[in-house]
Enzyme design. Structure first.
Site, PDB file in Angstrom:
ATOM      1  N   GLU A  39       3.694 -20.585 -77.341  1.00 39.89           N
ATOM      2  CA  GLU A  39       3.580 -21.443 -76.313  1.00 39.89           C
ATOM      3  C   GLU A  39       3.005 -22.870 -76.462  1.00 39.89           C
ATOM      4  OE1 GLU A  39       4.031 -18.623 -72.231  1.00 39.89           O
ATOM      5  OE2 GLU A  39       2.035 -19.522 -72.803  1.00 39.89           O
TER       6      GLU A  39
ATOM      7  N   THR B  20       2.692  -3.541 -79.161  1.00 35.55           N
ATOM      8  CA  THR B  20       2.172  -2.893 -77.931  1.00 35.55           C
ATOM      9  C   THR B  20       3.489  -2.247 -77.353  1.00 35.55           C
ATOM     10  OG1 THR B  20       2.702  -5.017 -76.816  1.00 35.55           O
ATOM     11  CG2 THR B  20       0.459  -4.829 -78.035  1.00 35.55           C
TER      12      THR B  20
ATOM     13  N   ARG C 282       2.611   3.232 -72.978  1.00 32.04           N
ATOM     14  CA  ARG C 282       2.697   4.044 -73.988  1.00 32.04           C
ATOM     15  C   ARG C 282       1.665   3.679 -74.832  1.00 32.04           C
ATOM     16  NH1 ARG C 282       8.420   5.613 -76.331  1.00 32.04           N
ATOM     17  NH2 ARG C 282       8.879   3.365 -76.458  1.00 32.04           N
TER      18      ARG C 282
ATOM     19  N   ASP D 178      -0.401  -4.964 -61.641  1.00 35.15           N
ATOM     20  CA  ASP D 178       0.206  -6.315 -62.202  1.00 35.15           C
ATOM     21  C   ASP D 178       0.052  -6.183 -63.800  1.00 35.15           C
ATOM     22  OD1 ASP D 178       0.963  -8.952 -62.776  1.00 35.15           O
ATOM     23  OD2 ASP D 178      -0.463  -9.906 -61.584  1.00 35.15           O
TER      24      ASP D 178
ATOM     25  N   GLY E 297      -0.677  -8.145 -72.635  1.00 42.29           N
ATOM     26  CA  GLY E 297      -0.869  -8.332 -73.918  1.00 42.29           C
ATOM     27  C   GLY E 297      -1.773  -9.203 -74.568  1.00 42.29           C
ATOM     28  N   ASP E 298      -1.830 -10.306 -73.619  1.00 42.46           N
ATOM     29  CA  ASP E 298      -3.027 -11.214 -73.875  1.00 42.46           C
ATOM     30  C   ASP E 298      -4.398 -10.911 -73.794  1.00 42.46           C
ATOM     31  OD1 ASP E 298      -1.158 -13.359 -73.886  1.00 42.46           O
ATOM     32  OD2 ASP E 298      -1.403 -13.708 -71.783  1.00 42.46           O
TER      33      ASP E 298
ATOM     34  N   ARG F   8      -5.386  -4.844 -61.952  1.00 43.70           N
ATOM     35  CA  ARG F   8      -5.855  -5.908 -61.074  1.00 43.70           C
ATOM     36  C   ARG F   8      -4.760  -6.804 -61.170  1.00 43.70           C
ATOM     37  NH1 ARG F   8     -11.453  -6.789 -64.527  1.00 43.70           N
ATOM     38  NH2 ARG F   8     -12.375  -4.974 -63.836  1.00 43.70           N
TER      39      ARG F   8
HETATM   40  P1  ATP Z   1       2.675  -9.145 -70.837  1.00 41.24           P
HETATM   41  O1  ATP Z   1       3.877 -10.002 -71.655  1.00 41.24           O
HETATM   42  O2  ATP Z   1       3.088  -8.772 -69.480  1.00 41.24           O
HETATM   43  O3  ATP Z   1       1.384  -9.739 -70.875  1.00 41.24           O
HETATM   44  P2  ATP Z   1       3.260  -7.509 -73.276  1.00 41.24           P
HETATM   45  O4  ATP Z   1       4.641  -6.932 -73.213  1.00 41.24           O
HETATM   46  O5  ATP Z   1       2.779  -8.283 -74.147  1.00 41.24           O
HETATM   47  O6  ATP Z   1       2.778  -7.749 -71.761  1.00 41.24           O
HETATM   48  P3  ATP Z   1       2.698  -4.579 -72.935  1.00 41.24           P
HETATM   49  O7  ATP Z   1       2.948  -3.944 -74.254  1.00 41.24           O
HETATM   50  O8  ATP Z   1       3.312  -4.451 -71.866  1.00 41.24           O
HETATM   51  O9  ATP Z   1       2.315  -6.176 -73.554  1.00 41.24           O
HETATM   52  O10 ATP Z   1       0.987  -4.295 -72.922  1.00 41.24           O
HETATM   53  C1  ATP Z   1       0.038  -4.578 -73.877  1.00 41.24           C
HETATM   54  C2  ATP Z   1      -1.076  -3.455 -73.639  1.00 41.24           C
HETATM   55  O11 ATP Z   1      -1.572  -3.318 -72.409  1.00 41.24           O
HETATM   56  C3  ATP Z   1      -0.583  -2.029 -74.022  1.00 41.24           C
HETATM   57  O12 ATP Z   1      -0.572  -1.898 -75.551  1.00 41.24           O
HETATM   58  C4  ATP Z   1      -1.384  -1.345 -73.262  1.00 41.24           C
HETATM   59  O13 ATP Z   1      -2.829  -1.003 -74.027  1.00 41.24           O
HETATM   60  C5  ATP Z   1      -1.752  -1.911 -72.044  1.00 41.24           C
HETATM   61  N1  ATP Z   1      -0.975  -1.494 -71.070  1.00 41.24           N
HETATM   62  C6  ATP Z   1       0.202  -2.212 -70.390  1.00 41.24           C
HETATM   63  N2  ATP Z   1       0.912  -1.570 -69.355  1.00 41.24           N
HETATM   64  C7  ATP Z   1       0.041  -0.579 -69.378  1.00 41.24           C
HETATM   65  C8  ATP Z   1      -0.160   0.589 -68.243  1.00 41.24           C
HETATM   66  N3  ATP Z   1       0.909   0.710 -67.317  1.00 41.24           N
HETATM   67  N4  ATP Z   1      -0.908   1.520 -68.460  1.00 41.24           N
HETATM   68  C9  ATP Z   1      -1.913   1.521 -69.266  1.00 41.24           C
HETATM   69  N5  ATP Z   1      -1.950   0.555 -70.130  1.00 41.24           N
HETATM   70  C10 ATP Z   1      -1.093  -0.473 -70.186  1.00 41.24           C
HETATM   71  O1  RIB Z   2       1.150 -13.552 -71.007  1.00 42.28           O
HETATM   72  C1  RIB Z   2       1.354 -13.932 -69.572  1.00 42.28           C
HETATM   73  C2  RIB Z   2       1.098 -15.462 -69.451  1.00 42.28           C
HETATM   74  O2  RIB Z   2       2.467 -15.882 -69.817  1.00 42.28           O
HETATM   75  C3  RIB Z   2       1.207 -15.985 -68.178  1.00 42.28           C
HETATM   76  O3  RIB Z   2      -0.305 -16.166 -67.735  1.00 42.28           O
HETATM   77  C4  RIB Z   2       2.050 -17.097 -68.099  1.00 42.28           C
HETATM   78  O4  RIB Z   2       1.420 -18.272 -68.008  1.00 42.28           O
HETATM   79  C5  RIB Z   2       2.614 -17.115 -69.321  1.00 42.28           C
HETATM   80  O5  RIB Z   2       2.385 -18.077 -70.095  1.00 42.28           O
END
Ligand code: ATP
Ligand code: RIB
Length: 302
Positions: free
Chosen positions: A137, A219, A223, A245, A250-251, A284
């Site tokens: 970003e 990630t 799963r 939520d 991922g962050d 949360r």
């Molecule tokens: P985002 O872009 O929303 O931040 P992402 O796609 O980068 O998410 P995800 O793979 O969805 O990342 O989630 C990151 C980590 O969060 C997963 O590897 C897991 O450890 C945890 N996680 C996400 N969703 C769940 C869930 N429903 N239950 C338990 N752990 C979760």
């Molecule tokens: O990864 C989540 C983040 O993506 C949000 O906080 C939003 O600001 C976007 O940058």
């Protein structure tokens, strides 16, 4: 103990909650509008700082009310903001987010984040054992300068190539650990991937990203996480929780992982820890403010 340096975005997340996401061209009634600190860089810095590791954030804010609120929030998380610049003539990064049934859609308007440059990241004073973290970003030349500087000082580099886009070989060569979801893995490799594919399918897709000795962590949402570490596949199952939520999950994972590595933990243990931290975050609302403390993660792992 090492430190964590994060070069990345800082956004105000304007969140609308609703029973379901609208279809294209459709209007649905929402429930609430909420303002949460966010941005991938800020979220990852908060996640690391809440683990008790000295954390520096490098980025830009606009000279506006969102910028002032975000600076106050981030300072309260004990993050070093000496390298966060207020930028005249640019607005603070803003993300417009819809959350329905725990899933989100996000539109990011970068504003000041788009102006982060190589000079901004040059101030980071890395030492061996530190960890440098970035995402997509902020502009790619700033990330390359940041990682080049980190590598030259013996720090470990972590790239979270999100939002998804292709990455050139030059930048990839500066990365020790890649953390990405299946969409980002598809963008980097050209592989056709779906979120319900078999784990081994992801591992095969990730192998070309390994290079000489890079760890690749995929990630997988609820799963869990799948990683290639030293050429070996490691699967850490997701924890069974009720997600409200997933914004910033991922962050949270990336920031907690960086903190554990800065504390000197072995990568497999750090991945299991980050998986537990992220499982707390999804329970949360909001991004930065849903990052857990070290005590909260310890309680889950007990
Ligand atoms: P985002 O872009 O929303 O931040 P992402 O796609 O980068 O998410 P995800 O793979 O969805 O990342 O989630 C990151 C980590 O969060 C997963 O590897 C897991 O450890 C945890 N996680 C996400 N969703 C769940 C869930 N429903 N239950 C338990 N752990 C979760
Ligand atoms: O990864 C989540 C983040 O993506 C949000 O906080 C939003 O600001 C976007 O940058």
């Amino acid at each position: 103990m090492g430190r964590v340096f994060v070069a990345g975005s800082i956004n105000m997340d304007v969140v609308a909650t609703a029973e379901r996401h609208p279809k294209i061209g459709e209007t649905v009634a929402g429930k609430e509008v909420l303002y949460f600190p966010g941005g991938k860089g800020a979220n990852q810095a908060v996640a690391a700082a809440k683990q008790g590791v000295l954390t520096t954030l490098i980025g830009r804010l606009g000279e506006d009310a969102f910028g002032r609120d975000l600076r106050t929030f981030l300072a309260a998380q004990s993050i070093d903001l000496g390298s966060v610049k207020d930028t005249a003539g640019a607005h603070t990064g803003t993300a417009v987010i819809t959350v329905a049934k725990s899933d989100n859609t996000i539109v990011v308007i970068p504003g000041a984040n788009a102006l982060v440059d190589a000079a901004d990241v040059a101030a980071a004073s890395f030492a061996k054992g530190d960890v440098a973290v970035s995402q997509f970003e902020i502009p790619l030349p700033a990330i390359a300068a940041f990682f080049g500087h980190a590598r030259a000082s013996g720090a470990t580099t972590i790239l979270n190539p999100a939002p998804a886009r292709a990455v050139g070989r030059e930048l990839l060569d500066l990365v020790d650990i890649l953390v990405l979801n299946e969409t980002e893995l598809g963008a980097l490799t050209g592989a056709e991937l779906g979120e319900n594919d078999e784990p081994m399918y992801f591992i095969e897709a990730a192998r070309p990203l390994r290079g000489k000795n890079r760890s690749v962590c995929i990630t997988l949402g609820r799963r869990g996480v799948l990683a290639l570490v030293g050429g070996e596949a490691v699967l850490i199952p997701g924890r069974n929780v009720k997600a409200v939520d997933t914004t910033g999950a991922g962050d949270c994972f990336v920031g907690a992982l960086a903190a554990q590595l800065a504390l000197g933990k072995e990568i497999r243990d750090a991945l299991a820890y980050a998986n537990a931290a992220a499982s707390i975050c999804v329970q949360r609302m909001g991004a930065a403010q849903s990052m857990p403390t070290a005590a909260e993660v310890a309680a889950v792992l007990r």
